[in-house]
Enzyme design. Structure first.
Site, mmCIF file in Angstrom:
data_model
loop_
_atom_site.group_PDB
_atom_site.id
_atom_site.type_symbol
_atom_site.label_atom_id
_atom_site.label_comp_id
_atom_site.label_asym_id
_atom_site.label_seq_id
_atom_site.Cartn_x
_atom_site.Cartn_y
_atom_site.Cartn_z
ATOM 1 N N HIS A 26 77.993 25.314 66.746
ATOM 2 C CA HIS A 26 77.594 25.129 65.355
ATOM 3 C C HIS A 26 76.561 26.192 64.978
ATOM 4 O O HIS A 26 76.650 26.835 63.919
ATOM 5 C CB HIS A 26 77.015 23.713 65.182
ATOM 6 C CG HIS A 26 76.937 23.250 63.766
ATOM 7 N ND1 HIS A 26 76.583 21.956 63.431
ATOM 8 C CD2 HIS A 26 77.147 23.884 62.589
ATOM 9 C CE1 HIS A 26 76.594 21.827 62.118
ATOM 10 N NE2 HIS A 26 76.920 22.991 61.580
ATOM 11 N N HIS B 78 78.729 18.428 74.994
ATOM 12 C CA HIS B 78 77.890 18.025 73.863
ATOM 13 C C HIS B 78 77.001 19.179 73.411
ATOM 14 O O HIS B 78 76.990 19.551 72.230
ATOM 15 C CB HIS B 78 77.051 16.816 74.291
ATOM 16 C CG HIS B 78 76.119 16.310 73.247
ATOM 17 N ND1 HIS B 78 76.367 15.160 72.518
ATOM 18 C CD2 HIS B 78 74.919 16.772 72.791
ATOM 19 C CE1 HIS B 78 75.369 14.948 71.671
ATOM 20 N NE2 HIS B 78 74.475 15.910 71.824
ATOM 21 N N GLU B 79 76.241 19.749 74.346
ATOM 22 C CA GLU B 79 75.293 20.802 73.971
ATOM 23 C C GLU B 79 76.015 22.077 73.547
ATOM 24 O O GLU B 79 75.523 22.815 72.690
ATOM 25 C CB GLU B 79 74.331 21.080 75.125
ATOM 26 C CG GLU B 79 73.488 19.886 75.551
ATOM 27 C CD GLU B 79 72.657 19.285 74.425
ATOM 28 O OE1 GLU B 79 72.387 19.989 73.427
ATOM 29 O OE2 GLU B 79 72.294 18.096 74.533
ATOM 30 N N HIS C 7 76.666 21.792 69.878
ATOM 31 C CA HIS C 7 75.499 22.236 69.113
ATOM 32 C C HIS C 7 75.452 23.759 69.032
ATOM 33 O O HIS C 7 75.232 24.351 67.967
ATOM 34 C CB HIS C 7 74.213 21.762 69.794
ATOM 35 C CG HIS C 7 73.884 20.327 69.599
ATOM 36 N ND1 HIS C 7 73.809 19.740 68.352
ATOM 37 C CD2 HIS C 7 73.560 19.353 70.495
ATOM 38 C CE1 HIS C 7 73.467 18.468 68.494
ATOM 39 N NE2 HIS C 7 73.316 18.214 69.782
#
Length: 606
Positions: free
Chosen positions: A395, A388-389, A392
Site C-alpha cells: 500500500h 500482513h505486513e 501494508h
C-alpha cells in the site's frame, strides 16, 4: 524446549533490513540531522504572509520539503531503535529527532489559524486558483476543520506540549520493551525456558500446556508488579487526549480522533453493536476449542493453543516467502514483482534478538523503500504476519509511487485493509489445496477463525475499553488499576462467554496493549478486516474487475477521504452491512471447522 534469544550481532545480516539505502551510516544521518535546521528556522518567516494563492503555495512547498526530510530522519532513527531498544545511540537519535519534530511543528503553528482567518470569499478564490492545485485537497480538508482550529498563539502553545503529550507512551514503551524482566519458566519436561515480550505469544501457542500456563502466570506477574506505573501512564495519555479535545471544542476525545479522517462516530458504534450481535458465534468457537483440546476447564492460556498437529508445523523463512508470493498471485504480476523486490532488497528484519522491539510493523518514509519488522518464529502465524505486513508495505509503495508527498500518506482508517486482504488471500490459497486431510484443513480453518478472533472480536473489545476509559476520564472518574482492571475483566467475560475460566491475571492484559496510546485506533483493525473480507472475496470471485478497483484503491494514498476511497474499491462502511457480512463468514467458517472436528472424531473411532 529452550528458547534463547541472540544478540543482534550474532544474526545473519542477510536476514536484517538494509537501512543503508536511507543513510549509509549513522554519521551520514547526523550530517543530515544538522543540515535540516535552516529549513526549520526559515518556516516562521511565512507568518503574516499567508493571504494569497502565491504565498500559500510557497509556504506549502517549503512545508512539504521540510517534513519530507524530517520524515526520512525520523523513520531511520525509529528503525535503528527498534533493532535494539537498549542501545543508547539509537535512543539518543530517537529523542533528538522527536525534539526537532516538535520544534518544527511549533514553528508552523501560526499557519493553519492564519489561513483560516481569511474571509470566506478570499478563501474560495484561493481554492479556485491554479497555483494551489497540488494542495487543493489539503486546503479543503483544512477548511473543514476550521471550527476546531485555535488561534495562532494557542496552536503554538499546544504544539510545544507535543513531547509532554507523548511522554506516557514513551514511558510505557520503555517499560515494556527495555525494562520488564520476566522470570524464566519450566515446560512439562522440567526444562527452563526464557520468557520475553517477543516470545510470549509463541509460548502461548505451544502444545505444552504446562509451558503455556507457567509463561502466562510469569508474564502477568511482572505486569502486576508494575500495574500502578502502567495505570498512571495510560491515565496520562487519556487525560492528554481529553484535554486537547476540550481545547479544540470537540464533544469528546473520540469525536476529535475520528474527525481527523472525516469518519462519522456511528461507524464506531455500529461496529460494536454488530460484533456484540455475533458474540454467540464466539461462544461457539470457545466451546469448540474446549472440545478439541479435551479440557474440563478452558483457561486464558488455552485460547492460543494449537488445535491440531497441523497448526504446529514450522516453516523456514524461504518457505514463508514463497507461500506469500503464491497467495498474492491473484493480484497480478506487477504486484508480485514488487513483493519479490521487497524480499530480495532486504525490506524485512526477520528474526527476534535481545532488545528488539516485539511484534511486527511496516514503516518507511516517502523517499525510502518500505521496511518491515517481524519476529519470525516459523509458525503459520509468523507466515501470516509477513503477508500482513507486506500488504501494508505494498500500500505504501503504490501510494508513494503514484501520489505527491502531500497526498501520499493514506489514513489510519484504511491502513489495515491491504494487510488483511493479504492475510485472507493466504488462508484461502492454503485451503484451496487438493486432497487435504481433515486435521490439516481444521488447522487452516482455525487460523482463519483466529484471525477473526484477533482482528475483529478482540480489537472491538479493545475499542469498547477505549471508549469507556475515555468516557470515564471525561466524567471525572479515576483511571486507576482497580477501575481499569475491572473494566477490562468485564469485557473479557462478555466477549469470551461462560466457558472461559477467568484467571486473575487476565485483568492486567490491557497494560500490554501499546495501541491504547494511539487513541481510537484499534477499532480500525476491525473495520479494516471487514473491508478486507469483502475485497479479497471479490478478487477471488470476480477476478480482473475487482483487482483493478483494489489496485486503484492502493494507488489513492491520502488523496481522498477514507470512506470515499473504500467506496471506490466497492465497500460502504456507512452501513453495518460489511461488518455483518464479515461476521456471517466467521459463522460459516466455524461451521466448517465443527464439521471437520466431527470427521476427525469419526476417523479416530475407527
Amino acid at each position: 524446549m529452550s528458547e534463547i534469544l541472540k544478540e543482534r550481532r550474532e544474526l545473519d545480516p542477510q536476514d536484517q533490513w538494509d537501512l543503508t539505502r536511507m543513510y549509509a551510516s549513522d554519521a551520514e544521518w547526523e550530517t543530515a540531522f544538522a543540515a535540516v535546521d535552516p529549513q526549520i528556522d526559515a518556516m516562521p518567516s511565512w507568518e503574516g504572509k499567508l493571504n494569497t494563492a502565491e504565498e500559500i503555495r510557497g509556504f506549502y512547498d517549503a512545508y512539504t520539503d521540510l517534513f519530507r526530510t524530517l520524515g526520512n530522519l525520523a523513520v531511520y532513527a525509529n528503525l535503528r531503535l527498534s533493532e535494539d531498544t537498549r542501545a543508547a545511540d539509537a535512543q539518543s537519535m530517537e529523542a533528538r529527532i522527536t525534539a526537532k519534530y516538535v520544534r518544527a511543528i511549533s514553528g508552523i503553528a501560526f499557519a493553519q489559524p492564519e489561513i483560516l482567518s481569511l474571509p470566506d470569499e478570499t478563501m474560495r478564490k484561493i481554492l479556485q486558483d491554479p497555483r494551489v492545485e497540488p494542495y487543493r485537497f489539503v486546503l479543503e480538508d483544512l477548511v473543514r476543520e476550521k471550527p476546531h482550529t485555535l488561534s495562532a498563539p494557542e496552536e503554538k502553545l499546544l504544539a510545544r506540549f507535543g513531547e509532554v503529550f507523548g511522554a506516557p507512551k514513551n514511558i510505557a514503551d520503555n517499560l515494556m520493551d527495555a525494562d520488564l524482566v520476566f522470570d524464566p519458566v519450566q515446560n512439562q519436561a522440567g526444562e527452563t525456558v526464557e520468557l520475553s515480550g517477543s516470545n510470549y505469544i509463541l509460548l502461548q501457542t505451544s502444545e505444552d500446556r504446562t509451558l503455556r500456563e507457567n509463561s502466562f502466570r510469569s508474564f502477568y506477574k511482572t505486569y502486576r508488579q508494575h500495574i500502578n506505573t502502567f495505570a498512571a501512564s495510560y491515565s496520562g495519555a487519556v487525560k492528554a487526549s481529553v484535554a486537547e479535545a476540550a481545547a479544540r471544542h470537540y464533544s469528546s476525545s473520540r469525536a476529535m480522533s475520528m474527525a481527523g479522517e472525516n469518519i462519522p462516530e456511528p461507524v464506531y458504534d455500529n461496529l460494536v453493536s454488530a460484533v456484540r450481535g455475533h458474540l454467540p458465534d464466539m461462544y461457539r468457537y470457545v466451546s469448540l476449542r474446549k472440545r478439541i483440546l479435551g479440557l474440563q476447564e478452558l483457561h486464558y492460556y488455552d485460547v492460543y493453543a494449537p488445535l491440531t498437529q497441523g497448526i504446529s508445523a514450522r516453516y523456514t523463512y524461504d518457505q514463508a516467502k514463497q507461500m506469500v508470493l503464491d497467495a498474492v498471485a491473484p493480484l497480478g504480476e506487477e504486484y508480485c514483482s514488487i513483493v519479490r523486490k521487497g524480499f530480495s532488497e532486504r525490506w524485512i528484519d526477520v528474526y527476534p534478538n535481545k532488545g528488539k522491539t516485539g511484534g511486527a510493523y511496516s514503516s518507511g518514509s516517502y523517499d525510502s523503500s518500505p521496511y518491515i519488522l517481524t519476529n519470525f518464529t516459523g509458525t503459520l502465524d509468523s507466515v501470516s504476519t509477513i503477508a500482513h505486513e507486506m500488504g501494508h508495505s505494498m500500500h505504501t509503495w503504490f501510494s508513494n509511487h503514484t501520489q505527491p508527498p502531500q497526498t501520499a500518506d493514506y489514513t489510519l482508517f484504511v491502513a489495515e485493509v491491504a494487510s488483511t486482504v493479504n492475510e485472507n488471500l493466504l488462508i484461502e490459497h492454503l485451503l484451496s489445496q487438493p486432497d487435504m486431510d481433515p486435521q490439516t484443513r481444521l488447522a487452516l480453518l482455525n487460523q482463519y477463525l483466529e484471525n477473526f478472533k484477533g482482528t475483529v472480536f478482540r480489537q472491538t473489545m479493545f475499542a469498547e475499553f477505549e471508549r469507556e476509559a475515555h468516557a470515564m476520564a471525561e466524567r471525572g472518574e479515576a483511571l486507576n488499576p482497580a477501575s481499569l482492571n475491572a473494566l477490562y475483566e468485564g469485557l473479557v467475560k462478555d466477549y469470551f462467554g461462560p466457558e472461559l475460566v477467568m484467571d486473575e491475571e487476565v485483568r492486567y492484559e490491557w497494560a500490554r496493549i501499546p495501541h491504547f496510546y494511539r487513541p481510537f485506533y484499534v477499532y480500525k483493525y476491525a473495520t479494516g478486516y471487514s473491508c478486507a473480507v469483502a475485497l479479497s472475496e471479490a478478487v477471488l470471485r470476480e477476478g480482473e474487475p475487482a483487482v483493478k478497483r483494489y489496485l486503484e484503491f492502493l494507488h489513492m494514498g491520502g488523496s481522498a477521504y477514507p470512506l470515499d476511497e473504500l467506496r471506490h474499491a466497492g465497500v460502504d462502511l456507512t452501513t453495518p452491512a460489511p461488518v455483518n457480512a464479515a461476521l456471517d463468514k466467521f459463522g460459516r467458517i466455524l461451521s466448517q471447522a465443527e464439521r471437520c472436528v466431527e470427521e476427525v472424531e469419526r476417523q479416530t473411532k475407527k
